[in-house]
Structure formats: structure tokens, C-alpha cells
Design a protein around this motif. Structure first.
Motif, PDB file in Angstrom:
ATOM      1  N   ALA A  65       2.994   3.212  -4.076  1.00  0.00           N
ATOM      2  CA  ALA A  65       2.648   4.339  -4.942  1.00  0.00           C
ATOM      3  C   ALA A  65       3.270   5.639  -4.444  1.00  0.00           C
ATOM      4  O   ALA A  65       3.749   6.452  -5.247  1.00  0.00           O
ATOM      5  CB  ALA A  65       1.129   4.479  -5.047  1.00  0.00           C
ATOM      6  N   GLY A  66       3.284   5.832  -3.131  1.00  0.00           N
ATOM      7  CA  GLY A  66       3.855   7.060  -2.572  1.00  0.00           C
ATOM      8  C   GLY A  66       5.331   7.194  -2.866  1.00  0.00           C
ATOM      9  O   GLY A  66       5.811   8.273  -3.242  1.00  0.00           O
ATOM     10  N   LEU A  67       6.070   6.091  -2.725  1.00  0.00           N
ATOM     11  CA  LEU A  67       7.503   6.121  -3.006  1.00  0.00           C
ATOM     12  C   LEU A  67       7.746   6.305  -4.500  1.00  0.00           C
ATOM     13  O   LEU A  67       8.631   7.068  -4.907  1.00  0.00           O
ATOM     14  CB  LEU A  67       8.161   4.839  -2.503  1.00  0.00           C
ATOM     15  CG  LEU A  67       9.669   4.702  -2.747  1.00  0.00           C
ATOM     16  CD1 LEU A  67      10.439   5.921  -2.253  1.00  0.00           C
ATOM     17  CD2 LEU A  67      10.189   3.425  -2.081  1.00  0.00           C
ATOM     18  N   CYS A  68       6.963   5.636  -5.311  1.00  0.00           N
ATOM     19  CA  CYS A  68       7.104   5.790  -6.766  1.00  0.00           C
ATOM     20  C   CYS A  68       6.831   7.231  -7.189  1.00  0.00           C
ATOM     21  O   CYS A  68       7.541   7.793  -8.032  1.00  0.00           O
ATOM     22  CB  CYS A  68       6.145   4.846  -7.488  1.00  0.00           C
ATOM     23  SG  CYS A  68       6.608   3.090  -7.386  1.00  0.00           S
ATOM     24  N   ARG A  69       5.817   7.826  -6.613  1.00  0.00           N
ATOM     25  CA  ARG A  69       5.491   9.212  -6.942  1.00  0.00           C
ATOM     26  C   ARG A  69       6.639  10.141  -6.548  1.00  0.00           C
ATOM     27  O   ARG A  69       6.996  11.067  -7.293  1.00  0.00           O
ATOM     28  CB  ARG A  69       4.199   9.649  -6.235  1.00  0.00           C
ATOM     29  CG  ARG A  69       3.738  11.053  -6.619  1.00  0.00           C
ATOM     30  CD  ARG A  69       2.466  11.424  -5.854  1.00  0.00           C
ATOM     31  NE  ARG A  69       1.365  10.530  -6.178  1.00  0.00           N
ATOM     32  CZ  ARG A  69       0.608  10.656  -7.267  1.00  0.00           C
ATOM     33  NH1 ARG A  69       0.843  11.631  -8.132  1.00  0.00           N
ATOM     34  NH2 ARG A  69      -0.388   9.820  -7.484  1.00  0.00           N
ATOM     35  N   HIS A  70       7.227   9.897  -5.385  1.00  0.00           N
ATOM     36  CA  HIS A  70       8.340  10.725  -4.922  1.00  0.00           C
ATOM     37  C   HIS A  70       9.502  10.653  -5.916  1.00  0.00           C
ATOM     38  O   HIS A  70      10.104  11.672  -6.266  1.00  0.00           O
ATOM     39  CB  HIS A  70       8.802  10.270  -3.543  1.00  0.00           C
ATOM     40  CG  HIS A  70       9.982  11.044  -3.028  1.00  0.00           C
ATOM     41  ND1 HIS A  70       9.857  12.263  -2.400  1.00  0.00           N
ATOM     42  CD2 HIS A  70      11.325  10.778  -3.071  1.00  0.00           C
ATOM     43  CE1 HIS A  70      11.056  12.714  -2.073  1.00  0.00           C
ATOM     44  NE2 HIS A  70      11.962  11.831  -2.468  1.00  0.00           N
ATOM     45  N   ILE A  71       9.818   9.461  -6.355  1.00  0.00           N
ATOM     46  CA  ILE A  71      10.917   9.287  -7.309  1.00  0.00           C
ATOM     47  C   ILE A  71      10.612  10.020  -8.616  1.00  0.00           C
ATOM     48  O   ILE A  71      11.472  10.712  -9.176  1.00  0.00           O
ATOM     49  CB  ILE A  71      11.168   7.791  -7.565  1.00  0.00           C
ATOM     50  CG1 ILE A  71      11.713   7.123  -6.293  1.00  0.00           C
ATOM     51  CG2 ILE A  71      12.147   7.595  -8.728  1.00  0.00           C
ATOM     52  CD1 ILE A  71      11.759   5.616  -6.355  1.00  0.00           C
ATOM     53  N   ARG A 126       1.740  -3.153  -9.206  1.00  0.00           N
ATOM     54  CA  ARG A 126       2.203  -2.385 -10.366  1.00  0.00           C
ATOM     55  C   ARG A 126       1.038  -1.740 -11.105  1.00  0.00           C
ATOM     56  O   ARG A 126       1.093  -0.565 -11.491  1.00  0.00           O
ATOM     57  CB  ARG A 126       2.982  -3.314 -11.295  1.00  0.00           C
ATOM     58  CG  ARG A 126       3.719  -2.623 -12.469  1.00  0.00           C
ATOM     59  CD  ARG A 126       2.841  -2.397 -13.694  1.00  0.00           C
ATOM     60  NE  ARG A 126       2.168  -3.593 -14.158  1.00  0.00           N
ATOM     61  CZ  ARG A 126       2.714  -4.473 -15.006  1.00  0.00           C
ATOM     62  NH1 ARG A 126       3.937  -4.302 -15.459  1.00  0.00           N
ATOM     63  NH2 ARG A 126       2.005  -5.526 -15.403  1.00  0.00           N
ATOM     64  N   ASP A 127      -0.022  -2.505 -11.288  1.00  0.00           N
ATOM     65  CA  ASP A 127      -1.185  -1.982 -12.011  1.00  0.00           C
ATOM     66  C   ASP A 127      -1.813  -0.810 -11.255  1.00  0.00           C
ATOM     67  O   ASP A 127      -2.211   0.197 -11.867  1.00  0.00           O
ATOM     68  CB  ASP A 127      -2.219  -3.094 -12.228  1.00  0.00           C
ATOM     69  CG  ASP A 127      -1.700  -4.198 -13.151  1.00  0.00           C
ATOM     70  OD1 ASP A 127      -0.636  -4.000 -13.776  1.00  0.00           O
ATOM     71  OD2 ASP A 127      -2.355  -5.257 -13.235  1.00  0.00           O
ATOM     72  N   ARG A 128      -1.877  -0.923  -9.916  1.00  0.00           N
ATOM     73  CA  ARG A 128      -2.447   0.169  -9.116  1.00  0.00           C
ATOM     74  C   ARG A 128      -1.554   1.406  -9.161  1.00  0.00           C
ATOM     75  O   ARG A 128      -2.040   2.533  -9.279  1.00  0.00           O
ATOM     76  CB  ARG A 128      -2.644  -0.280  -7.660  1.00  0.00           C
ATOM     77  CG  ARG A 128      -3.761  -1.275  -7.462  1.00  0.00           C
ATOM     78  CD  ARG A 128      -4.229  -1.302  -6.015  1.00  0.00           C
ATOM     79  NE  ARG A 128      -3.155  -1.609  -5.084  1.00  0.00           N
ATOM     80  CZ  ARG A 128      -2.838  -2.848  -4.700  1.00  0.00           C
ATOM     81  NH1 ARG A 128      -3.517  -3.885  -5.184  1.00  0.00           N
ATOM     82  NH2 ARG A 128      -1.865  -3.055  -3.831  1.00  0.00           N
ATOM     83  N   VAL A 129      -0.258   1.193  -9.051  1.00  0.00           N
ATOM     84  CA  VAL A 129       0.684   2.319  -9.081  1.00  0.00           C
ATOM     85  C   VAL A 129       0.596   3.040 -10.418  1.00  0.00           C
ATOM     86  O   VAL A 129       0.564   4.278 -10.476  1.00  0.00           O
ATOM     87  CB  VAL A 129       2.128   1.830  -8.825  1.00  0.00           C
ATOM     88  CG1 VAL A 129       3.134   2.946  -9.113  1.00  0.00           C
ATOM     89  CG2 VAL A 129       2.277   1.353  -7.385  1.00  0.00           C
ATOM     90  N   ALA A 130       0.569   2.279 -11.486  1.00  0.00           N
ATOM     91  CA  ALA A 130       0.474   2.881 -12.819  1.00  0.00           C
ATOM     92  C   ALA A 130      -0.793   3.730 -12.933  1.00  0.00           C
ATOM     93  O   ALA A 130      -0.755   4.855 -13.464  1.00  0.00           O
ATOM     94  CB  ALA A 130       0.488   1.792 -13.883  1.00  0.00           C
ATOM     95  N   GLY A 171       0.791  -1.229   0.000  1.00  0.00           N
ATOM     96  CA  GLY A 171       0.000   0.000   0.000  1.00  0.00           C
ATOM     97  C   GLY A 171       0.817   1.270   0.000  1.00  0.00           C
ATOM     98  O   GLY A 171       0.286   2.364  -0.235  1.00  0.00           O
ATOM     99  N   GLU A 172       2.126   1.161   0.271  1.00  0.00           N
ATOM    100  CA  GLU A 172       2.992   2.335   0.330  1.00  0.00           C
ATOM    101  C   GLU A 172       3.814   2.521  -0.950  1.00  0.00           C
ATOM    102  O   GLU A 172       4.535   3.507  -1.091  1.00  0.00           O
ATOM    103  CB  GLU A 172       3.947   2.217   1.524  1.00  0.00           C
ATOM    104  CG  GLU A 172       3.226   2.144   2.867  1.00  0.00           C
ATOM    105  CD  GLU A 172       4.193   1.843   4.013  1.00  0.00           C
ATOM    106  OE1 GLU A 172       5.379   1.600   3.731  1.00  0.00           O
ATOM    107  OE2 GLU A 172       3.744   1.853   5.170  1.00  0.00           O
TER     108      GLU A 172
END
Length: 202
Positions: A94-100, A140-144, A91-92
């Protein structure tokens, strides 16, 4: 330390991938001192991403030829819930991916990585797959979706020598099968780079 030593001895044409536990205080020198570091596959914290960003920025200031070559990173996700394994909770991610994506211009978010539980791979019945691999694909699908990306823009790095076939069936873009290709790694004391190498001694 091992990668730093090897990178100085071997040709710059090599594209190094860093896989394994990564300490925050090692991130900046790793990104700064190995120009041909292609990818870091175990980013699981904002602080680590920030330090890799600082290191790559320092490299670009020193060597302008790397300004258009971002350091690729995978966000490691702990899909098995095992305490001894690194990785962000699903659940965390997406937040890290967004930060990057938004705060680390010298990094390129390549995708998501997990180390699946081998016991789950061994215990699956015919027609089923390791649930850790299934989970990573779902993450991955949710993050995308949350980041407004096409799913194909985020690769999946999952599967090792014992379970890579299952990982491929689940959509893995990259498998880590060094043991299958090269055999088991020797003990650390036997794997150290000796000073005699530089002197051409046996």
C-alpha cells in the motif's frame, strides 16, 4: 538492453511490457528511450518508481505527444516469501502504491503483480487454489480500500504457463504465457540481435 535493442528495430505501434528483474539504474533510460513502453510489471521500490517517473518526464519534454500517455506500472508483491524472488512484502504494498499515485504523475498505477510458487500450484488439491494468488487478491483489496479506490481500478497480473488457469480462477486480469505461445526462450548467446540484421544478411 535486449528490450532497448528490439524496440529500435520493431514498429512503434507495438506496446511493450517489461517483465522481470529491474535494476534501479536501468529505470530512467528504460522509460525515456522506449516511447512505446506500455507497462513495467516489476516495480518493487520507491527508488525505481522515482527513476521511471524521471525517465518518462524526460520523454514528455522531448516528445510532447506522450504527455497524455502515462507509463503503466504494476507493483510486484512477493507473496511466496521466497528470498530469491523480488517484490515488496504484502504489508508494504500500500505504501508503494500510494507513493506512485501521489508522487509520480507520469506513471499510472495499473495494479499488482506476483510470481506464484510453481510448487504450490502443483501441490494444490481439487477445490483449492495457489495461496499466492489468493494472497495477491487480498492485498489488492486492502490496497484499494486504503487508497480509496474501487477494486476494479487495480488489476491483477499473476499466472504463468504452468499455472495460469488457477490464476484466472482467482481473478487474474493478465497472465504471462509466452512459453506456451512461443516456446522456451533460447539461450542468451543465441538470442542476441546480430548486426547482420540491419544489413539484411542471414
Amino acid at each position: 538492453q535486449e528490450l532497448l535493442s528490439k524496440s529500435k528495430l520493431l514498429p512503434r505501434e507495438i506496446r511493450w511490457h517489461f517483465i522481470g528483474a529491474l535494476q534501479t539504474n536501468k529505470c530512467k533510460p528504460l522509460a525515456e528511450q522506449i516511447p512505446n513502453l506500455w507497462c513495467v510489471e516489476s516495480v518493487d521500490a520507491v527508488k525505481k518508481a522515482d527513476q521511471l517517473q524521471k525517465g518518462r518526464e524526460a520523454l514528455c519534454e522531448r516528445e510532447e505527444g506522450y504527455r497524455d500517455s502515462p507509463l503503466r506500472v504494476f507493483v510486484q508483491v512477493n507473496t511466496s516469501g521466497e528470498e530469491e524472488k523480488s517484490g515488496v512484502e504484502p504489508g508494504e504494498a500500500a505504501g508503494l502504491c500510494r507513493h506512485i499515485k501521489e508522487e509520480c504523475p507520469r506513471l499510472k498505477l495499473q495494479g499488482l503483480m506476483t510470481i506464484g510458487a510453481i510448487a504450490r500450484s502443483r501441490g494444490v488439491v481439487e477445490g483449492k487454489e495457489n495461496e499466492d494468488f489468493v494472497t495477491l487478491k487480498e492485498v489488492r483489496d486492502r490496497v484499494a480500500k486504503e487508497l480509496g479506490l474501487d477494486e476494479k481500478e487495480l488489476e491483477l497480473s499473476m499466472g504463468m504457463s504452468e499455472d495460469f488457469e488457477s490464476a484466472i480462477r482467482c481473478g487474474s486480469n493478465e497472465v504471462r504465457i509466452g512459453s506456451t505461445i512461443f516456446g522456451e526462450r533460447p539461450a542468451k548467446k543465441d538470442a542476441q540481435i546480430k548486426d547482420d540484421v540491419d544489413q539484411g544478411k542471414e
